[in-house]
Design a protein around this motif. Structure first.
Motif, PDB file in Angstrom:
ATOM      1  N   UNK A 109      35.078  20.990  58.842  1.00  0.00           N
ATOM      2  CA  UNK A 109      35.289  22.431  58.762  1.00  0.00           C
ATOM      3  C   UNK A 109      34.605  23.030  57.538  1.00  0.00           C
ATOM      4  N   UNK A 110      34.523  22.262  56.455  1.00  0.00           N
ATOM      5  CA  UNK A 110      33.830  22.770  55.262  1.00  0.00           C
ATOM      6  C   UNK A 110      33.567  21.642  54.274  1.00  0.00           C
ATOM      7  N   UNK A 111      32.473  21.774  53.537  1.00  0.00           N
ATOM      8  CA  UNK A 111      32.159  20.920  52.382  1.00  0.00           C
ATOM      9  C   UNK A 111      31.712  21.880  51.291  1.00  0.00           C
ATOM     10  N   UNK A 112      32.570  22.106  50.293  1.00  0.00           N
ATOM     11  CA  UNK A 112      32.305  23.164  49.326  1.00  0.00           C
ATOM     12  C   UNK A 112      32.608  22.731  47.895  1.00  0.00           C
ATOM     13  N   UNK A 113      31.983  23.437  46.951  1.00  0.00           N
ATOM     14  CA  UNK A 113      32.330  23.343  45.539  1.00  0.00           C
ATOM     15  C   UNK A 113      33.362  24.426  45.274  1.00  0.00           C
ATOM     16  N   UNK A 114      34.546  24.027  44.804  1.00  0.00           N
ATOM     17  CA  UNK A 114      35.615  24.994  44.595  1.00  0.00           C
ATOM     18  C   UNK A 114      36.222  24.821  43.205  1.00  0.00           C
ATOM     19  N   UNK A 115      36.946  25.837  42.742  1.00  0.00           N
ATOM     20  CA  UNK A 115      37.716  25.688  41.518  1.00  0.00           C
ATOM     21  C   UNK A 115      38.856  24.707  41.786  1.00  0.00           C
ATOM     22  N   UNK A 116      39.145  23.862  40.812  1.00  0.00           N
ATOM     23  CA  UNK A 116      40.176  22.843  41.001  1.00  0.00           C
ATOM     24  C   UNK A 116      41.529  23.522  41.232  1.00  0.00           C
ATOM     25  N   UNK A 117      42.172  23.302  42.398  1.00  0.00           N
ATOM     26  CA  UNK A 117      43.480  23.902  42.663  1.00  0.00           C
ATOM     27  C   UNK A 117      44.543  23.363  41.699  1.00  0.00           C
ATOM     28  N   UNK A 132      35.546  21.067  41.634  1.00  0.00           N
ATOM     29  CA  UNK A 132      35.505  19.783  42.345  1.00  0.00           C
ATOM     30  C   UNK A 132      34.882  20.008  43.717  1.00  0.00           C
ATOM     31  N   UNK A 133      34.668  18.921  44.428  1.00  0.00           N
ATOM     32  CA  UNK A 133      34.106  18.989  45.774  1.00  0.00           C
ATOM     33  C   UNK A 133      35.229  18.829  46.782  1.00  0.00           C
ATOM     34  N   UNK A 134      35.344  19.794  47.689  1.00  0.00           N
ATOM     35  CA  UNK A 134      36.395  19.769  48.711  1.00  0.00           C
ATOM     36  C   UNK A 134      35.790  19.538  50.094  1.00  0.00           C
ATOM     37  N   UNK A 158      26.010  18.415  41.672  1.00  0.00           N
ATOM     38  CA  UNK A 158      25.339  19.109  42.780  1.00  0.00           C
ATOM     39  C   UNK A 158      24.682  18.147  43.765  1.00  0.00           C
ATOM     40  N   UNK A 159      24.204  16.988  43.264  1.00  0.00           N
ATOM     41  CA  UNK A 159      23.564  16.010  44.147  1.00  0.00           C
ATOM     42  C   UNK A 159      24.579  15.438  45.134  1.00  0.00           C
ATOM     43  N   UNK A 160      25.801  15.220  44.668  1.00  0.00           N
ATOM     44  CA  UNK A 160      26.844  14.712  45.552  1.00  0.00           C
ATOM     45  C   UNK A 160      27.169  15.735  46.627  1.00  0.00           C
ATOM     46  N   UNK A 161      27.324  16.977  46.226  1.00  0.00           N
ATOM     47  CA  UNK A 161      27.631  18.043  47.189  1.00  0.00           C
ATOM     48  C   UNK A 161      26.531  18.165  48.224  1.00  0.00           C
ATOM     49  N   UNK A 162      25.280  18.149  47.770  1.00  0.00           N
ATOM     50  CA  UNK A 162      24.152  18.282  48.700  1.00  0.00           C
ATOM     51  C   UNK A 162      24.098  17.098  49.657  1.00  0.00           C
ATOM     52  N   UNK A 163      24.364  15.909  49.129  1.00  0.00           N
ATOM     53  CA  UNK A 163      24.328  14.710  49.974  1.00  0.00           C
ATOM     54  C   UNK A 163      25.421  14.768  51.044  1.00  0.00           C
TER      55      UNK A 163
END
Length: 262
Positions: A109-117, A132-134, A158-163
């Motif tokens: 449903x989503x792969x995003x960079x978000x503020x840590x909840x 963090x990456x959600x 950012x490399x992890x998120x892009x991957x």
């Protein structure tokens, strides 16, 4: 009087007698998972009992995983619950299910960079990270959606998120991808489980009625160095999953009984 199988003079309650009759019908007629059971009205007529008796008997068989209600379709013989043992292991949901011979697919449903909840900060004890990456997914086993999950990776690379956005997460293990591509291996952690009621949104996602019981699981995963690498939240359909774990007796030694009990 027609013999309905219900013994009117027996001390056993009618609903309990009806439960045993339905179990016998399933066993003796070798009714397979997915078989449609008679309606409430048909059971009332067949066994000479009230709707209250039928609802209590069927309700208990549903809660025990023998029968399954489907909205607008009726009551069916249930499939055996999926057995999950990951409460005692660091393997993820994918490895656990495929290890038992099931097919696992995910709708990402989503792969995003978000503020840590705040909840993630509280559970992981990480007060310094800002983002963090959600990863949000619906998980299906053997083509049936059984869980909604949110994974939070303690990594703002950012490399992890892009991957993660580029790889196919629909039929792969997130843990395996993290280990193979980034050398990030979950070695230990802590998991908790509790019962919760399905919200209206969760009911739509998991195809259950609002208020139906779900199994809510939280997990904190750590590397071999003790660094928190992941936190996840998962809502599982309670009618399709059971949790199994092995237990051992404490190594503190045998308990000493009071003199009056020894």
């Amino acid at each position: 009087m027609m013999d309905t199988g219900i013994e009117r003079e027996a001390r056993l309650p009618y609903y309990e007698q009806l439960k045993q009759l339905l179990l016998a019908e399933i066993a003796h007629n070798d009714l397979k998972p997915g078989h449609l059971m008679p309606s409430e009205a048909e059971m009332c007529a067949r066994y000479g009992v009230s709707r209250t008796v039928v609802r209590q008997a069927v309700g208990e068989l549903v809660s025990e995983g023998i029968l399954q209600r489907m909205r607008g379709k009726g009551t069916f013989v249930a499939r055996p619950k999926l057995s999950e043992q990951f409460m005692e292991s660091t393997v993820g949901f994918f490895e656990d299910m495929t290890g038992h011979g099931h097919s696992v697919t995910s709708t990402v449903l989503s792969v995003d960079r978000i503020e840590v909840p705040d909840l993630v900060r509280e559970r992981t004890g990480n007060t310094t990270a800002t983002h963090c990456t959600e990863i949000v997914r619906l998980r299906a086993v053997d083509h049936e959606v059984v869980a909604f999950t949110k994974s939070y990776l303690n990594n703002d690379d950012p490399a992890l998120l892009e991957h993660l956005r580029s790889v196919d997460l629909t039929s792969a293990s997130l843990y395996q991808i993290l280990e193979d591509s980034f050398g990030l291996r979950i070695e230990s952690g802590h998991r908790s489980i509790e019962a919760t009621a399905a919200s209206s949104m969760m009911a739509k996602l998991l195809d259950v009625r609002p208020g139906e019981p779900l199994l809510y699981i939280e997990s904190v995963g750590q590397t071999a160095q003790g660094t928190v690498a992941e936190f996840f939240r998962a809502w599982h359909r309670a009618d399709r999953l059971k949790i199994e774990m092995d237990v051992v007796r404490s190594k503190r030694g045998p308990a000493r009984l009071p003199p009056t009990l020894a």
